[in-house]
Design a protein around this motif. Structure first.
Motif, short mmCIF file in Angstrom:
data_model
loop_
_atom_site.label_atom_id
_atom_site.label_comp_id
_atom_site.label_asym_id
_atom_site.label_seq_id
_atom_site.Cartn_x
_atom_site.Cartn_y
_atom_site.Cartn_z
N PRO A 74 0.83 -1.21 0.00
CA PRO A 74 0.00 0.00 0.00
C PRO A 74 0.86 1.26 0.00
N ASP A 75 0.27 2.37 -0.49
CA ASP A 75 1.00 3.63 -0.45
C ASP A 75 1.13 4.08 1.01
N GLN A 76 1.91 5.13 1.23
CA GLN A 76 2.25 5.53 2.60
C GLN A 76 1.01 5.88 3.42
N ASP A 77 0.07 6.60 2.82
CA ASP A 77 -1.12 7.01 3.57
C ASP A 77 -1.95 5.80 4.01
N ASN A 78 -2.17 4.86 3.07
CA ASN A 78 -2.96 3.67 3.41
C ASN A 78 -2.21 2.76 4.37
N ALA A 79 -0.90 2.68 4.19
CA ALA A 79 -0.10 1.85 5.09
C ALA A 79 -0.16 2.39 6.51
N THR A 80 -0.10 3.71 6.66
CA THR A 80 -0.19 4.33 7.98
C THR A 80 -1.55 4.08 8.61
N LEU A 81 -2.60 4.21 7.81
CA LEU A 81 -3.96 3.96 8.30
C LEU A 81 -4.11 2.50 8.73
N ASP A 82 -3.59 1.59 7.91
CA ASP A 82 -3.68 0.16 8.22
C ASP A 82 -2.94 -0.16 9.51
N HIS A 83 -1.77 0.44 9.69
CA HIS A 83 -0.99 0.15 10.89
C HIS A 83 -1.70 0.64 12.14
N GLY A 84 -2.31 1.81 12.06
CA GLY A 84 -3.08 2.32 13.19
C GLY A 84 -4.24 1.41 13.55
N MET A 85 -4.90 0.87 12.51
CA MET A 85 -6.02 -0.04 12.72
C MET A 85 -5.55 -1.33 13.40
N LEU A 86 -4.40 -1.83 12.97
CA LEU A 86 -3.84 -3.04 13.57
C LEU A 86 -3.52 -2.82 15.04
N LEU A 87 -2.88 -1.70 15.37
CA LEU A 87 -2.52 -1.43 16.75
C LEU A 87 -3.76 -1.29 17.63
N GLU A 88 -4.81 -0.67 17.10
CA GLU A 88 -6.07 -0.56 17.85
C GLU A 88 -6.64 -1.93 18.16
N ARG A 89 -6.59 -2.83 17.20
CA ARG A 89 -7.12 -4.18 17.41
C ARG A 89 -6.31 -4.93 18.45
N LEU A 90 -5.01 -4.80 18.38
CA LEU A 90 -4.17 -5.49 19.36
C LEU A 90 -4.44 -4.97 20.77
N THR A 91 -4.56 -3.66 20.90
CA THR A 91 -4.86 -3.07 22.20
C THR A 91 -6.21 -3.53 22.72
N MET A 92 -7.19 -3.60 21.83
CA MET A 92 -8.54 -4.01 22.21
C MET A 92 -8.55 -5.41 22.82
N TYR A 93 -7.69 -6.30 22.30
CA TYR A 93 -7.68 -7.68 22.76
C TYR A 93 -6.53 -7.98 23.72
N GLY A 94 -5.88 -6.94 24.23
CA GLY A 94 -4.85 -7.15 25.23
C GLY A 94 -3.61 -7.84 24.69
N LEU A 95 -3.28 -7.56 23.45
CA LEU A 95 -2.12 -8.18 22.81
C LEU A 95 -1.04 -7.15 22.55
N ALA A 96 0.18 -7.63 22.41
CA ALA A 96 1.30 -6.76 22.08
C ALA A 96 2.26 -7.53 21.18
N GLU A 97 3.02 -6.77 20.40
CA GLU A 97 3.94 -7.37 19.44
C GLU A 97 5.35 -7.46 20.01
N PHE A 98 5.97 -8.60 19.80
CA PHE A 98 7.41 -8.70 19.95
C PHE A 98 7.98 -8.32 18.58
N GLN A 99 8.71 -7.22 18.55
CA GLN A 99 9.12 -6.63 17.28
C GLN A 99 10.16 -7.52 16.57
N ILE A 100 9.87 -7.77 15.30
CA ILE A 100 10.71 -8.63 14.47
C ILE A 100 11.45 -7.78 13.45
N GLU A 101 12.68 -8.13 13.21
CA GLU A 101 13.50 -7.39 12.25
C GLU A 101 12.87 -7.39 10.87
N GLY A 102 12.88 -6.24 10.21
CA GLY A 102 12.28 -6.12 8.88
C GLY A 102 13.31 -6.25 7.78
N ASP A 103 13.82 -7.45 7.61
CA ASP A 103 14.86 -7.68 6.62
C ASP A 103 14.39 -8.56 5.46
#
Length: 221
Positions: A61-90
């Motif tokens: 996705p372009d930058q605007d849609n990617a940013t929107l999508d990422h915000g939506m994902l973080l909201e969902r994780l917060t809603m369900y009490g989940l958190a990410e262990f950050q993985i290297e983006g290689d």
């Protein structure tokens, strides 16, 4: 001789295959512990998932849609009490995230990729119909470190490791996808987040994210 019998024969006659099966057993034990400790399965048992359709990656996705999508994902994780262990983006993030869930070490991503490609190659009849290109070229591509995994490799990982893969996504029309092993009862669970067409991370309960130091490699390499 059937593919299943060929696979069994190869596994019993090859020490490297024996090592692979041993590692899968260890992965099953470790990921069971992760699931039980984090209770993610129980915590999200009320969610409805959609049927999984293996497919290759779509357009980034372009930058605007990617940013929107990422915000939506973080909201969902917060809603369900989940958190990410950050993985290297290689480029190996899907395999690293799976390795973190299975072996508690993202650095085993090469081993996970190797096992997934082995599954794709041996049981090609299960997957080649989902690949819109030469299957031989697809396998060659997926062997390369840094090549992005897709929903076909997720299905192959579920089948190879006998795992139910639970995916919390940034898709706007759905947020929970379950990928179950074909014709097998799953013996463990893998929990991943998927920022659509961008990145995978490993999921834990928000109060149970590991402060992980990469462990020394030993029995896989």
């Amino acid at each position: 001789m059937s593919e299943e019998n060929v696979y069994a024969r190869q596994s019993s006659s090859s020490s490297s295959c024996h090592g692979s099966e041993e590692s899968i057993t260890i992965a099953t034990i470790l990921s069971k512990e992760i699931c039980e400790n984090g209770s993610l399965g129980k915590r999200l048992s009320h969610l409805d998932s959609i049927p999984h359709q293996p497919r290759v990656n779509g357009e980034i996705p372009d930058q605007d849609n990617a940013t929107l999508d990422h915000g939506m994902l973080l909201e969902r994780l917060t809603m369900y009490g989940l958190a990410e262990f950050q993985i290297e983006g290689d480029g190996n993030c899907q395999f690293r995230a799976i390795a973190d869930q299975l072996f508690r070490n993202p650095e085993y991503h090469r081993h996970v990729r190797k096992e997934v490609v082995k599954q794709l190659k041996i049981y090609h009849n299960l997957y080649e119909g989902y690949v819109p290109m030469s299957y031989k070229s697809y396998l060659k591509m997926m062997k390369r470190s840094g090549e992005w995994g897709d929903h076909v490799t997720l299905q192959a990982a579920a089948d190879r490791f006998k795992a139910k893969i639970c995916l919390i996504t940034s898709f706007r029309d759905t947020y929970f996808i379950e990928i179950t092993p074909k014709d097998q009862v799953p013996s463990n669970e893998i929990w991943l987040s998927f920022w659509s067409e961008v990145h995978y991370n490993s999921l834990y309960a928000a109060d149970d994210v590991p402060a992980r130091v990469t462990k020394r490699k030993h029995w896989l390499f």
